[in-house]
Write a protein that holds these residues in place. Structure first.
Motif, short mmCIF file in Angstrom:
data_model
loop_
_atom_site.label_atom_id
_atom_site.label_comp_id
_atom_site.label_asym_id
_atom_site.label_seq_id
_atom_site.Cartn_x
_atom_site.Cartn_y
_atom_site.Cartn_z
N GLY A 57 0.82 -1.02 0.07
CA GLY A 57 -0.11 -0.07 0.05
C GLY A 57 0.78 1.07 0.12
N CYS A 58 1.95 1.32 0.30
CA CYS A 58 2.96 2.39 0.18
C CYS A 58 3.80 2.84 -1.00
N ARG A 59 3.95 3.87 -1.35
CA ARG A 59 4.60 4.35 -2.49
C ARG A 59 5.47 5.67 -2.33
N TRP A 60 6.73 5.78 -2.93
CA TRP A 60 7.26 7.19 -2.71
C TRP A 60 6.72 8.20 -3.44
N ARG A 61 6.58 9.39 -2.91
CA ARG A 61 6.07 10.54 -3.59
C ARG A 61 7.35 11.47 -4.03
N ILE A 62 7.52 11.77 -5.22
CA ILE A 62 8.68 12.20 -5.78
C ILE A 62 8.81 13.64 -5.88
N GLU A 63 9.97 14.09 -5.22
CA GLU A 63 10.19 15.66 -5.11
C GLU A 63 11.53 15.64 -6.22
N SER A 64 12.63 15.59 -5.51
CA SER A 64 13.88 15.71 -6.36
C SER A 64 14.23 14.11 -6.71
N GLU A 66 16.04 12.48 -5.30
CA GLU A 66 17.56 11.79 -4.54
C GLU A 66 17.65 10.70 -4.03
N ASN A 67 16.39 10.61 -3.27
CA ASN A 67 16.38 9.54 -1.78
C ASN A 67 15.66 8.43 -2.43
N ILE A 68 15.27 8.32 -3.50
CA ILE A 68 14.60 7.05 -3.99
C ILE A 68 15.51 6.24 -5.10
N ARG A 69 15.82 5.12 -4.84
CA ARG A 69 16.34 4.28 -5.59
C ARG A 69 15.48 3.42 -6.60
N VAL A 70 16.10 3.51 -7.65
CA VAL A 70 15.43 3.18 -8.82
C VAL A 70 14.56 1.51 -8.64
N MET A 71 15.63 0.87 -8.29
CA MET A 71 15.58 -0.78 -8.46
C MET A 71 14.92 -1.09 -7.04
N HIS A 72 15.01 -0.32 -5.98
CA HIS A 72 14.97 -0.88 -4.58
C HIS A 72 13.69 -0.18 -3.79
N ASP A 73 13.07 0.65 -4.21
CA ASP A 73 12.03 1.41 -3.73
C ASP A 73 10.59 1.29 -4.41
N PRO A 74 9.54 1.15 -3.84
CA PRO A 74 8.15 1.39 -4.53
C PRO A 74 7.85 3.01 -4.82
N TRP A 75 7.86 3.10 -6.33
CA TRP A 75 7.65 4.56 -6.31
C TRP A 75 6.85 4.61 -7.85
N GLU A 136 8.82 17.29 -1.20
CA GLU A 136 10.10 16.24 -0.58
C GLU A 136 9.76 14.92 -0.82
N ASP A 137 10.88 14.15 -1.12
CA ASP A 137 10.64 12.63 -1.39
C ASP A 137 10.23 12.22 0.06
N LYS A 138 9.08 11.57 -0.03
CA LYS A 138 8.41 11.07 1.26
C LYS A 138 7.53 9.71 1.01
N VAL A 139 7.63 8.67 1.82
CA VAL A 139 6.79 7.52 1.54
C VAL A 139 5.36 7.99 1.96
N VAL A 140 4.43 7.47 1.19
CA VAL A 140 2.80 7.77 1.34
C VAL A 140 2.02 6.65 1.21
N TRP A 141 1.08 6.64 1.89
CA TRP A 141 0.05 5.27 1.85
C TRP A 141 -1.07 5.38 1.02
#
Length: 391
Positions: A57-64, A66-75, A136-141
């Motif tokens: 149910g969670c996903r990264w919200r994209i700002e810059s 920089e903190n979100i890895r392409v292959m290792h995070d849900p975005w 900001e880069d942040k995990v959201v539900w």
């Protein structure tokens, strides 16, 4: 509840608890990639399993990015998997989402994305919107509008994806159980019985609980669901005392599996019988527990008669309550009805404000298909009641 605690760790990485958990269990990775490790604590084991719900149910919200890895995070956006699928070219595994954006501008570098990823993956990336208002880069539900995880939404997600999956789904007439005309405690027992959740001694042994296998009621046979509810002499006499011997001895209900027996009864018997059976099973189970823990024993006749009387007392009250609710709903529900073919219906409403000296009138004309043909509103200077105005 545990998924909510995992969410708190993800959202508040600078708290003391989050730092301790990270240092102990995933110092060089994210919580979603953390291994269970050898000899984990009960708390970490629970969190490690609960993260499965969180990952759905969670996903990264994209700002810059920089903190979100392409292959290792849900975005990625969408209802399907939010992770970029593997395998991908070796160089992609070290990239952040920022590397896929244009320099000094929040937009996808289309040429670079198409060059690095296959067609379908590239399209999913390019379909992921980049919102300028995100700061900001942040995990959201995604299950809540405010982006924060809640126990309620986590439970709904677990029911939808995990319990509803083929691994946990058990085919059967489950609606027949919950629609049975019986007290909720009896229907709940019926559900537990069909799901194999009752702690009979045979079930306890399956879960590595050492105990005497003989039934505490008769002390003669191994206590499983079939024996305690259908085969034990006390149970069989209780069925007869409750007036349900025809159900017990019916050839259509002699399956070796208790779940199949219950489903067959729910499918073939009348609503009264389907309601009385779970009440009797509940009384048999209560007698078993009373014998086990308090050494109190009832005769089969007492069990059967109590089951019959308890259901007979409950059913009229339940029926009366249901009828009152339906009458209240019907009385309070007024629906507009279409006029006959070739006719036009005019609906009128009138309102007035005391002390204003004026009355407002509204009219609406509709045909037999419910389409509005004309309407009108008007103020009347004379003061009148709503009944007079509508007349």
């Amino acid at each position: 509840m545990v998924a909510k605690q995992v969410w708190n760790v993800v959202q508040n990485p600078n708290t003391l608890v989050a730092k301790l958990i990270k240092a102990r269990y995933f110092p060089r990775s994210s919580l979603f990639e953390a291994p269970l490790r050898y000899n984990p604590s009960f708390a970490w084991r629970s969190m490690w399993h609960a993260r499965q719900i969180l990952s759905l149910g969670c996903r990264w919200r994209i700002e810059s990015g920089e903190n979100i890895r392409v292959m290792h995070d849900p975005w990625l956006r969408g209802k399907v998997n939010k992770w970029v699928p593997s395998p991908q070219p070796a160089g992609v595994y070290q990239l952040s989402v920022r590397d896929l954006l244009l320099e000094n501008y929040k937009a996808w570098n289309i040429a670079k994305v198409r060059n690095l990823f296959s067609g379908d993956v590239a399209e999913r990336i390019l379909e992921t919107p980049l919102v300028n208002s995100v700061r900001e880069d942040k995990v959201v539900w995604e299950e809540e509008r405010n982006g924060c995880c809640s126990v309620k939404s986590s439970y709904k997600l677990a029911m939808r994806y995990i319990i509803g999956s083929d691994k946990y789904h058990v085919a059967g007439n489950w609606n027949g159980i919950w629609k049975a005309q019986a007290p909720h405690k009896a229907r709940h027992l019926l559900w537990r019985l069909c799901r194999g959740c009752l702690p009979t001694r045979y079930r306890l042994l399956e879960r590595r609980v050492e105990c005497n296998l003989n039934s505490p009621v008769c002390d003669e046979e191994i206590e499983d669901e079939i024996h305690i509810f259908f085969m034990c002499a006390v149970a069989r006499d209780s069925w007869c005392a409750a007036g349900l011997s025809s159900v017990l001895h019916n050839d259509a209900y002699q399956q070796s599996n208790v779940m199949d027996r219950i489903f067959a009864v729910c499918n073939n018997e009348s609503s009264d019988i389907v309601g009385r059976v779970p009440m009797l099973l509940w009384c048999i189970w209560q007698n078993r527990n009373d014998k086990l823990w308090n050494d109190n024993v009832q005769t089969p006749r007492q069990i059967g008669r109590y089951a019959f009387d308890a259901w007979s007392d409950w059913y009229p009250v339940h029926k009366l309550h249901s009828n009152n609710e339906s009458r209240t709903t019907e009385a309070g529900l007024v629906r507009w009805e279409k006029p006959a073919l070739g006719w036009v219906k005019c609906n009128v409403d009138v309102a007035f404000v005391p002390g204003s000296g004026r009355t407002s009138v509204g009219l609406c004309f509709r045909n037999n298909r419910g389409q509005v043909m004309a309407g009108m509103t008007q103020w009347q200077q004379t003061m009148m009641s709503s009944v007079e105005g509508e007349a």
